[in-house]
Design an enzyme around this catalytic site. Structure first.
Site, PDB file in Angstrom:
ATOM      1  N   PRO A  76       0.802  -1.221   0.000  1.00  0.00           N
ATOM      2  CA  PRO A  76       0.000   0.000   0.000  1.00  0.00           C
ATOM      3  C   PRO A  76       0.836   1.272   0.000  1.00  0.00           C
ATOM      4  CG  PRO A  76      -0.984  -1.597   1.444  1.00  0.00           C
ATOM      5  CD  PRO A  76       0.341  -2.180   1.005  1.00  0.00           C
ATOM      6  N   CYS A  77       0.383   2.232  -0.842  1.00  0.00           N
ATOM      7  CA  CYS A  77       1.180   3.439  -1.067  1.00  0.00           C
ATOM      8  C   CYS A  77       0.666   4.640  -0.288  1.00  0.00           C
ATOM      9  CB  CYS A  77       1.178   3.777  -2.563  1.00  0.00           C
ATOM     10  SG  CYS A  77      -0.473   4.129  -3.222  1.00  0.00           S
ATOM     11  N   ASN A  78      -0.423   4.485   0.485  1.00  0.00           N
ATOM     12  CA  ASN A  78      -1.059   5.632   1.134  1.00  0.00           C
ATOM     13  C   ASN A  78      -0.075   6.520   1.895  1.00  0.00           C
ATOM     14  OD1 ASN A  78      -2.638   3.132   0.971  1.00  0.00           O
ATOM     15  ND2 ASN A  78      -4.373   4.396   1.555  1.00  0.00           N
ATOM     16  N   ASP A  79       0.869   5.911   2.594  1.00  0.00           N
ATOM     17  CA  ASP A  79       1.793   6.688   3.416  1.00  0.00           C
ATOM     18  C   ASP A  79       3.033   7.154   2.664  1.00  0.00           C
ATOM     19  OD1 ASP A  79       0.275   6.632   5.761  1.00  0.00           O
ATOM     20  OD2 ASP A  79       0.993   4.626   6.246  1.00  0.00           O
ATOM     21  N   TYR A  80       3.143   6.809   1.379  1.00  0.00           N
ATOM     22  CA  TYR A  80       4.296   7.231   0.590  1.00  0.00           C
ATOM     23  C   TYR A  80       3.921   8.173  -0.550  1.00  0.00           C
ATOM     24  CZ  TYR A  80       6.305   3.122   2.877  1.00  0.00           C
ATOM     25  OH  TYR A  80       6.722   2.201   3.802  1.00  0.00           O
TER      26      TYR A  80
END
Length: 369
Positions: free
Chosen positions: A88-92
């Site tokens: 998951p890319c949400n925090d990047y």
């Protein structure tokens, strides 16, 4: 030669479809290809989409469950030769708070590392947004690379600009290919094929009109716009956005602070589309260059290179999320075919990655919290 593939964070199956399409044959006539073995995703709708399109005859092989609660062992999961995970890319993401490893999603890559250590697949592919390199002042990227290397793999990270590979969209993603150390093989980044001095970029108009989309195609519902939004869009030329100076004063958005360039931005027919995203409120749905409207999910899927018979499950916004979060299947196919060529001993044109994997083995003081 068949590689049995496991996958985490499978989404609707962009990487899996690319893997399904990828095949190469060596000089001895031996075919190298990939077969789906198992997959995991927390999202029920995405899992339905994956099952329907990738493995309709093996629905039990897709586990819709939080990966943090999944038993990562040979008792629970069968043996594999290959592994893919678009953690998951949400925090990047470059859009958002960029919490990196200190966010809820940032540490999820470690579950992919657990698979590598437990199953020792011959190769893996990991994917994330370009913002990964700047999260936590660059330390997150270094730690992730270091963990993948220490799991026993020779890695080749690279920032792929998918429009340079014939994808009709300016989508930039970090793709990390790893091959197990004892196999003594080295993956090379496949050379770009489109751009200056090469084939022309594939345009948004080409993607959405050749061939025309059947009006009755699935996931092709139009958005119902108010007359004000339609009037607003009619004042925005192709390639421009909500901040275009030619918009009448009475129609302009009353927004203070940062003005995102993709708000009500219209496509340019003769250029690749801008990045298809999976979330966002009004003005973020990608807008047609000619018709005053947002694209349909089927049109977004075209920009992502999903075929028209690829069925997405869930409500309209859930389908939008799946499409926007996916890896373009045609892009995945190009990278995976390069992996297969590496194993088959087939030469291909390549470019050097900007990163030397050895640089990530330098000790860094960073704690995963």
């Amino acid at each position: 030669m068949i590689f049995k593939k496991g996958e985490f964070f499978n989404g609707p199956g962009g990487i899996a479809l690319g893997a399904k399409m990828a095949k190469v044959t060596d000089k001895y006539g031996v075919e190298y290809r990939i077969e789906h073995e198992w997959a995991n995703d927390i999202d029920e709708a995405a899992s339905q989409t994956f099952i329907h399109n990738i493995c309709p005859d093996r629905p039990e092989s897709v586990i819709a469950q939080d990966v943090r609660e999944l038993e990562i062992s040979k008792k629970r999961l069968s043996e594999i030769d290959a592994f893919t995970f678009g953690f998951p890319c949400n925090d990047y993401s470059l859009v958002g708070e960029k919490k990196g490893l200190s966010g809820d999603y940032g540490p999820l890559y470690t579950y992919g590392v657990k698979v590598l250590k437990e199953f020792r697949p011959k190769w893996f592919i990991a994917e994330n947004v370009s913002g990964l390199t700047s999260a936590n002042e660059g330390q997150a990227f270094s730690l992730i690379m270091k963990d993948l290397i220490e799991a026993g793999y020779k890695i080749t990270p690279h920032l792929y600009r998918f429009q340079e590979y014939g994808i009709p969209q300016t989508r930039h993603r970090i793709i990390i290919v790893g091959i197990r150390n004892d196999l003594n093989l080295e993956f090379k980044v496949p050379a770009t094929t489109h751009g200056v001095g090469k084939l022309p970029y594939k345009t948004a108009e080409h993607a959405l009109t050749i061939p025309p989309i059947d009006p009755n195609a699935l996931n092709h519902e139009l958005t119902k716009h108010t007359s004000k939004v339609i009037d607003f869009l009619n004042h925005i030329p192709p390639g421009q956005n909500a901040w275009y100076e030619g918009i009448p004063e009475e129609l302009r958005l009353n927004v203070k602070g940062a003005k995102m360039s993709q708000i009500y931005r219209r496509l340019q027919a003769d250029q690749p589309a801008y990045t298809v995203t999976g979330s966002g409120g009004g003005g973020t749905h990608i807008y047609h260059w000619e018709d005053p409207r947002a694209l349909t999910n089927r049109e977004r899927a075209r920009l992502q290179t999903f075929p028209d018979d690829y069925v997405f499950f869930g409500g309209k916004e859930k389908v939008r999320q799946q499409i926007g979060m996916a890896v373009p299947p045609e892009g995945a196919k190009i990278i995976i075919e390069a992996v297969l060529k590496t194993f088959a001993g087939i030469e291909y044109d390549y470019v050097d990655s900007k990163w030397n994997a050895q640089q990530f083995l330098v000790d860094k003081e960073f704690e995963l919290v």
